[in-house]
Design an enzyme around this catalytic site. Sequence first.
Site, mmCIF file in Angstrom:
data_model
loop_
_atom_site.group_PDB
_atom_site.id
_atom_site.type_symbol
_atom_site.label_atom_id
_atom_site.label_comp_id
_atom_site.label_asym_id
_atom_site.label_seq_id
_atom_site.Cartn_x
_atom_site.Cartn_y
_atom_site.Cartn_z
ATOM 1 N N THR A 1 0.814 -1.217 0.000
ATOM 2 C CA THR A 1 0.000 0.000 0.000
ATOM 3 C C THR A 1 0.849 1.270 0.000
ATOM 4 O OG1 THR A 1 -1.682 -1.245 1.218
ATOM 5 C CG2 THR A 1 -1.978 1.109 1.197
ATOM 6 N N GLU B 1 -6.869 -8.359 -3.456
ATOM 7 C CA GLU B 1 -7.534 -7.750 -2.294
ATOM 8 C C GLU B 1 -8.504 -8.690 -1.594
ATOM 9 O OE1 GLU B 1 -6.494 -4.866 -0.341
ATOM 10 O OE2 GLU B 1 -6.382 -4.237 -2.418
ATOM 11 N N ASP C 1 -8.215 -10.091 1.831
ATOM 12 C CA ASP C 1 -8.534 -9.321 3.045
ATOM 13 C C ASP C 1 -9.863 -9.764 3.664
ATOM 14 O OD1 ASP C 1 -6.232 -7.866 3.120
ATOM 15 O OD2 ASP C 1 -7.121 -5.946 2.559
ATOM 16 N N SER D 1 -10.995 -3.345 5.023
ATOM 17 C CA SER D 1 -9.662 -2.761 4.857
ATOM 18 C C SER D 1 -9.179 -2.178 6.183
ATOM 19 C CB SER D 1 -9.725 -1.653 3.806
ATOM 20 O OG SER D 1 -8.509 -0.946 3.761
ATOM 21 N N SER D 2 -7.878 -1.907 6.247
ATOM 22 C CA SER D 2 -7.305 -1.190 7.387
ATOM 23 C C SER D 2 -6.867 0.205 6.990
ATOM 24 C CB SER D 2 -6.074 -1.942 7.905
ATOM 25 O OG SER D 2 -6.411 -3.258 8.229
ATOM 26 N N GLY E 1 0.879 -0.431 5.056
ATOM 27 C CA GLY E 1 1.251 -1.433 6.054
ATOM 28 C C GLY E 1 0.162 -2.385 6.493
ATOM 29 N N GLY E 2 -0.839 -2.661 5.644
ATOM 30 C CA GLY E 2 -1.877 -3.620 6.035
ATOM 31 C C GLY E 2 -2.509 -3.218 7.345
HETATM 32 N N1 GLY Z 1 -4.925 -4.316 1.699
HETATM 33 C C1 GLY Z 1 -4.629 -3.466 2.756
HETATM 34 C C2 GLY Z 1 -5.810 -2.889 3.408
HETATM 35 O O1 GLY Z 1 -6.839 -2.820 2.783
HETATM 36 O O2 GLY Z 1 -5.763 -2.491 4.521
#
Ligand code: GLY
Length: 617
Positions: free
Chosen positions: A429, A468, A471, A492-493, A513-514
């Site tokens: 990201t 994606e 997730d 998502s984060s 950073g996820g």
């Molecule tokens: N793929 C990272 C997020 O959506 O948080």
Amino acid sequence: MRILRRAPLALVPALAALALAPVAPQAVADPTTPAPVTEPAPRAVTRLATDEGTGGAVTSVDPEATRIGLKVLESGGNAVDAAVATAAALGVTEPFSAGIGGGGYLMRLDGRTGKVLTIDGRESAPSRSPKRTMFLDPATGDPYPFYPDLVTSGLAVGTPGTVATWEEALERWGSRSMRTLLRPAAELARDGFEVDRTFAEQVEANADRFAQIGSTAALFLPDGQTPAVGSTFRNPGLAKTYDQIGRQGAKAFYRGRIARNIVRTVKAPPVLDGDLPVPPGHLREKDLKTYDVRVRKPLTLDYRGFEVHGMGSSSSGGSTVGQALAILERMPLSSWTDERVQHAVLEASALAFADRAAYVGDRDFVKVPDEALLDPEYADERLCAVSMAQATPKPLDAGDVRRYDGRCEPGAEREGTSVEAEDHENTETTHLVVTDRWGTVVSYTLTIEQTGGAGIVVPGRGFLLNNELTDFSLTWKRRDPNRVEPGKRPRSSMAPTIVTEKGKPLVALGSPGGSTIITTVLGLLVDFIDRGQTLEDAVAAPRATQRNTVWVDAEPAWLEAWGGDLEPFGHLLRETTLPGGEIGAATGIEFLRGKQVIAVAEPVRRGGGDARVVDRR
Ligand code: GLY
């Protein structure tokens, strides 16, 4: 409210160590973990971690992208114009973190009215996604292994949202055409750019899987080799794709030949001979044709007299950062010792992550209890589960958002009985922040999920598809707010954030950073608002992340600075296994009195970003 700006003394040696440290060798734990690239030596690329001035600013992880965004501002474009141009350039130079094969969340504060709106351009699950069996291998009936099957697959590809986000943003707020704004990125793709260490490391880390996908190998492994640091990398396919989208708008992407190419690639990934399974996906042309962004108000929390605008569902960024802040607001952090503040942040973050797992999913499918999660009374009650003197063993249980009165039941402070939530997120990201001379601000996080996404380039089109859908929770459970469903967006984060004081911007920031995005953004806000650090110091500061897991994962510099102080609290601390031992590569803009701003980029992580103002003074 007065904010005291100071760098905590305890941090200074650790920061110096971080700044001087060579690029850390990477542990190759999985196929997306970068391995070191040793030669040839990179040419010096000018990057500015901090810049101060007026007239607008751009900050991103990449100097070419920042330069392109800044030119838009200099030539009279507004923040949305510049954000689109910057994001398009990141699709060229940071293609493993973001691009038109993915999605993201854009937040905009209007400089005139102070109104904040968001665009949810998250990828969605194809309309034919099977619910219970989506992530089961039909050949065996068993769950697909995450590596390598799901990560490199058509199955994990969601309907991309980035091009639709750009079009929506420009139609609402832009002053330039898509064609004008994509042109510099198209030129960059066509003429080429200098490969930096991060680019080369990310190819190297993905080389095994990229080598097994014909279109990806042809683009990113020319002559079978990782592009050398300092060499020129060109992507004529992407240049042409940008030209076409520029001429025809988003419909060029969501209908017609590009859409057909995407669907064909997802259904029959161009796999070369090899042992990579690469399961196909369910995406259809209809999914692309019917894709739409969601334009919504942000999730806004009053925190110590400021308004913190966060990203609502389908992201959990706003609610999880917001809930942790709501909990922390019960404590006088600014008068506490640094280690006590660190302890409180770790505990608040674990509580918020426990509730995130139980309650947050795509709000088009799930009723997300935002009001309760940000309610001070609920925060009081959640605090009963932890102690400010001692770490509570993790994972913690979720609270009860339906019945709470802010009071502690006897025995509320107890060991959690939950299991750790699934988390396969990585360093993926990217985040950019732009402001213009009119005071409008854009905070925009975009991604293709894992570093390198699905590992599949759409042949001839020059961009990687996202993965994606990983997730989503990979095991289907009836009560899981993040279970997969047709058309649903995976939780998502991503946490683009803008903080205002009486409607005027104070700071805008975000991070890659996820799931660590949430803890990075939380840490930045606490450092900036409660601990009185400058944004520059907050962005550079060492980080740890507690996401309701048994262990607290931390950067080596954080362990050095805080490990000794935090261990007596009973936290189980360990060094993060994230690539480079790094958590987050944040960017942000701090707004001073008058029209003065300080643009800040990450100084070290991921090779450092680039922050620039229009008029330096
Ligand atoms: N793929 C990272 C997020 O959506 O948080």
